[in-house]
Design a protein around this motif. Sequence first.
Motif, PDB file in Angstrom:
ATOM      1  N   LYS A 212     -43.096  92.839  47.686  1.00  0.00           N
ATOM      2  CA  LYS A 212     -43.800  93.865  48.811  1.00  0.00           C
ATOM      3  C   LYS A 212     -42.692  94.416  49.674  1.00  0.00           C
ATOM      4  O   LYS A 212     -43.074  95.608  50.164  1.00  0.00           O
ATOM      5  CB  LYS A 212     -44.568  92.805  49.574  1.00  0.00           C
ATOM      6  CG  LYS A 212     -46.064  92.361  48.877  1.00  0.00           C
ATOM      7  CD  LYS A 212     -46.752  91.295  49.554  1.00  0.00           C
ATOM      8  CE  LYS A 212     -48.005  90.995  48.956  1.00  0.00           C
ATOM      9  NZ  LYS A 212     -49.037  90.166  49.700  1.00  0.00           N
ATOM     10  N   GLN A 213     -41.818  93.739  49.873  1.00  0.00           N
ATOM     11  CA  GLN A 213     -40.558  94.268  50.715  1.00  0.00           C
ATOM     12  C   GLN A 213     -39.992  95.638  50.484  1.00  0.00           C
ATOM     13  O   GLN A 213     -39.759  96.468  50.819  1.00  0.00           O
ATOM     14  CB  GLN A 213     -39.600  93.355  51.012  1.00  0.00           C
ATOM     15  CG  GLN A 213     -38.181  93.618  52.184  1.00  0.00           C
ATOM     16  CD  GLN A 213     -38.908  93.885  53.373  1.00  0.00           C
ATOM     17  OE1 GLN A 213     -39.808  93.297  53.853  1.00  0.00           O
ATOM     18  NE2 GLN A 213     -38.171  94.875  54.116  1.00  0.00           N
ATOM     19  N   LYS A 214     -39.683  95.584  48.991  1.00  0.00           N
ATOM     20  CA  LYS A 214     -39.239  96.664  48.233  1.00  0.00           C
ATOM     21  C   LYS A 214     -40.324  98.020  48.231  1.00  0.00           C
ATOM     22  O   LYS A 214     -39.891  98.981  48.286  1.00  0.00           O
ATOM     23  CB  LYS A 214     -38.766  96.380  46.759  1.00  0.00           C
ATOM     24  CG  LYS A 214     -37.529  95.452  46.656  1.00  0.00           C
ATOM     25  CD  LYS A 214     -37.292  95.167  45.214  1.00  0.00           C
ATOM     26  CE  LYS A 214     -36.241  94.311  45.084  1.00  0.00           C
ATOM     27  NZ  LYS A 214     -35.750  94.075  43.707  1.00  0.00           N
ATOM     28  N   GLU A 215     -41.583  97.340  47.971  1.00  0.00           N
ATOM     29  CA  GLU A 215     -42.571  98.534  48.095  1.00  0.00           C
ATOM     30  C   GLU A 215     -42.607  99.167  49.335  1.00  0.00           C
ATOM     31  O   GLU A 215     -42.677 100.473  49.641  1.00  0.00           O
ATOM     32  CB  GLU A 215     -43.634  97.966  47.569  1.00  0.00           C
ATOM     33  CG  GLU A 215     -43.869  97.701  46.091  1.00  0.00           C
ATOM     34  CD  GLU A 215     -45.505  96.897  45.733  1.00  0.00           C
ATOM     35  OE1 GLU A 215     -46.031  96.449  46.710  1.00  0.00           O
ATOM     36  OE2 GLU A 215     -45.525  96.614  44.602  1.00  0.00           O
TER      37      GLU A 215
ATOM     38  N   LYS B  94     -41.570 103.811  53.095  1.00  0.00           N
ATOM     39  CA  LYS B  94     -41.076 104.036  54.355  1.00  0.00           C
ATOM     40  C   LYS B  94     -40.030 105.359  53.959  1.00  0.00           C
ATOM     41  O   LYS B  94     -39.929 106.400  54.726  1.00  0.00           O
ATOM     42  CB  LYS B  94     -40.174 103.001  54.817  1.00  0.00           C
ATOM     43  CG  LYS B  94     -39.565 103.373  56.140  1.00  0.00           C
ATOM     44  CD  LYS B  94     -38.604 102.381  56.755  1.00  0.00           C
ATOM     45  CE  LYS B  94     -37.784 102.656  58.096  1.00  0.00           C
ATOM     46  NZ  LYS B  94     -36.902 101.625  58.371  1.00  0.00           N
ATOM     47  N   ILE B  95     -39.364 105.336  52.862  1.00  0.00           N
ATOM     48  CA  ILE B  95     -38.472 106.309  52.430  1.00  0.00           C
ATOM     49  C   ILE B  95     -39.178 107.508  52.058  1.00  0.00           C
ATOM     50  O   ILE B  95     -38.903 108.895  52.462  1.00  0.00           O
ATOM     51  CB  ILE B  95     -37.521 105.748  51.165  1.00  0.00           C
ATOM     52  CG1 ILE B  95     -36.481 104.809  51.636  1.00  0.00           C
ATOM     53  CG2 ILE B  95     -36.915 107.069  50.568  1.00  0.00           C
ATOM     54  CD1 ILE B  95     -35.667 104.322  50.506  1.00  0.00           C
TER      55      ILE B  95
ATOM     56  N   ALA C 258     -41.363 112.992  53.603  1.00  0.00           N
ATOM     57  CA  ALA C 258     -42.381 113.832  53.939  1.00  0.00           C
ATOM     58  C   ALA C 258     -42.165 114.334  55.350  1.00  0.00           C
ATOM     59  O   ALA C 258     -42.335 115.630  55.617  1.00  0.00           O
ATOM     60  CB  ALA C 258     -43.768 113.145  53.583  1.00  0.00           C
ATOM     61  N   PHE C 259     -41.971 113.544  56.137  1.00  0.00           N
ATOM     62  CA  PHE C 259     -41.744 114.031  57.573  1.00  0.00           C
ATOM     63  C   PHE C 259     -40.718 114.794  57.873  1.00  0.00           C
ATOM     64  O   PHE C 259     -40.652 115.994  58.481  1.00  0.00           O
ATOM     65  CB  PHE C 259     -41.300 112.714  58.474  1.00  0.00           C
ATOM     66  CG  PHE C 259     -41.101 113.063  59.827  1.00  0.00           C
ATOM     67  CD1 PHE C 259     -42.317 113.615  60.860  1.00  0.00           C
ATOM     68  CD2 PHE C 259     -39.717 112.937  60.580  1.00  0.00           C
ATOM     69  CE1 PHE C 259     -41.969 113.782  62.265  1.00  0.00           C
ATOM     70  CE2 PHE C 259     -39.487 113.155  61.630  1.00  0.00           C
ATOM     71  CZ  PHE C 259     -40.706 113.630  62.520  1.00  0.00           C
TER      72      PHE C 259
ATOM     73  N   LEU D  92     -31.927 111.453  47.122  1.00  0.00           N
ATOM     74  CA  LEU D  92     -30.952 110.791  46.242  1.00  0.00           C
ATOM     75  C   LEU D  92     -31.274 109.361  46.039  1.00  0.00           C
ATOM     76  O   LEU D  92     -31.155 108.886  45.352  1.00  0.00           O
ATOM     77  CB  LEU D  92     -29.540 111.572  46.457  1.00  0.00           C
ATOM     78  CG  LEU D  92     -29.342 112.691  46.345  1.00  0.00           C
ATOM     79  CD1 LEU D  92     -27.717 112.984  46.868  1.00  0.00           C
ATOM     80  CD2 LEU D  92     -29.142 113.368  44.995  1.00  0.00           C
ATOM     81  N   LEU D  93     -31.536 108.785  47.288  1.00  0.00           N
ATOM     82  CA  LEU D  93     -31.795 107.253  47.376  1.00  0.00           C
ATOM     83  C   LEU D  93     -33.051 107.181  46.630  1.00  0.00           C
ATOM     84  O   LEU D  93     -33.057 106.032  46.180  1.00  0.00           O
ATOM     85  CB  LEU D  93     -31.687 106.985  48.877  1.00  0.00           C
ATOM     86  CG  LEU D  93     -30.421 106.754  49.661  1.00  0.00           C
ATOM     87  CD1 LEU D  93     -30.609 106.635  50.986  1.00  0.00           C
ATOM     88  CD2 LEU D  93     -29.394 106.066  48.820  1.00  0.00           C
TER      89      LEU D  93
END
Length: 261
Positions: free
Chosen positions: A154-157, A162-163, A168-169, A259-260
């Motif tokens: 869940k943390q990875k998701e 978030k990325i 998008a922002f 890239l990340l």
Amino acid sequence: MKKKYKIGLHILIWLLVFLNDFFPKYLNNSFRSYANSGSSPLLLFNYFLVCLGYLGSSLVSFYTTANLIAPSFFNKKWLKGILFTCLLFIFIPSYRYLLEFHFFLPYLGFDNYFGGKPEVSWYIQNSILYTFYSYFIYGFIYFIVTEWYTNNRKQKELEKEKITAELAFLKSQINPHFLFNTLNDIYALTYRKSDEAPAAVLKLSDLLRYMLKESDDKFADLQKEIDYLKNVIDFFRSGKKEPHLSNLTLMAKLANNRLLH
């Protein structure tokens, strides 16, 4: 892990647990009740049923602990956890008694106590301690491991979401800022009737094409991103001015996030 694979893995593990208990006992004829039976299909069947019956107690103990008792204690629902634990410890000796004295003994001729009957207090204590030091603890370990795995996933998701949100922002910010500043620079070139104005328009067209058609890809080619930033810098320098810091900062962040991602 998909639910069907998880169920299949559980079945496989319990099958291995059962076979690890069944085959050594059968091959060594470990049960004294069958010591003089000799090798026969009926003996194999009896060993199978006895081992399967005891496995039933282990299954109930493990999954009750993993799905009810451990979650209750870890979520600080103490009364609920104590209640489920008490019910499990009542079930274990009751199930074992019914299994051994009302099925194994009359139907399979299996006597685990060599003609005698154990004391009630010893019988209950032995049943509970056997479960506590095995599948009760295994259930807690299983719950802890699965909780860690689930929380880590869940943390990875969340980090991935978030990325994506940041990307998008940034894209929503970079497009209007970049376009307005660039149009101002092109206007300045045309106002001075500079020969670089047509080339600037073409370069802007290439940059916008890249941003609109390729920037939505899940992965970005590093060389394309570098070329893109170089073109932006060259574009502004062609206007005899340094690129706007806000543009470069936003585009650098955008490229880094892509890239990340």
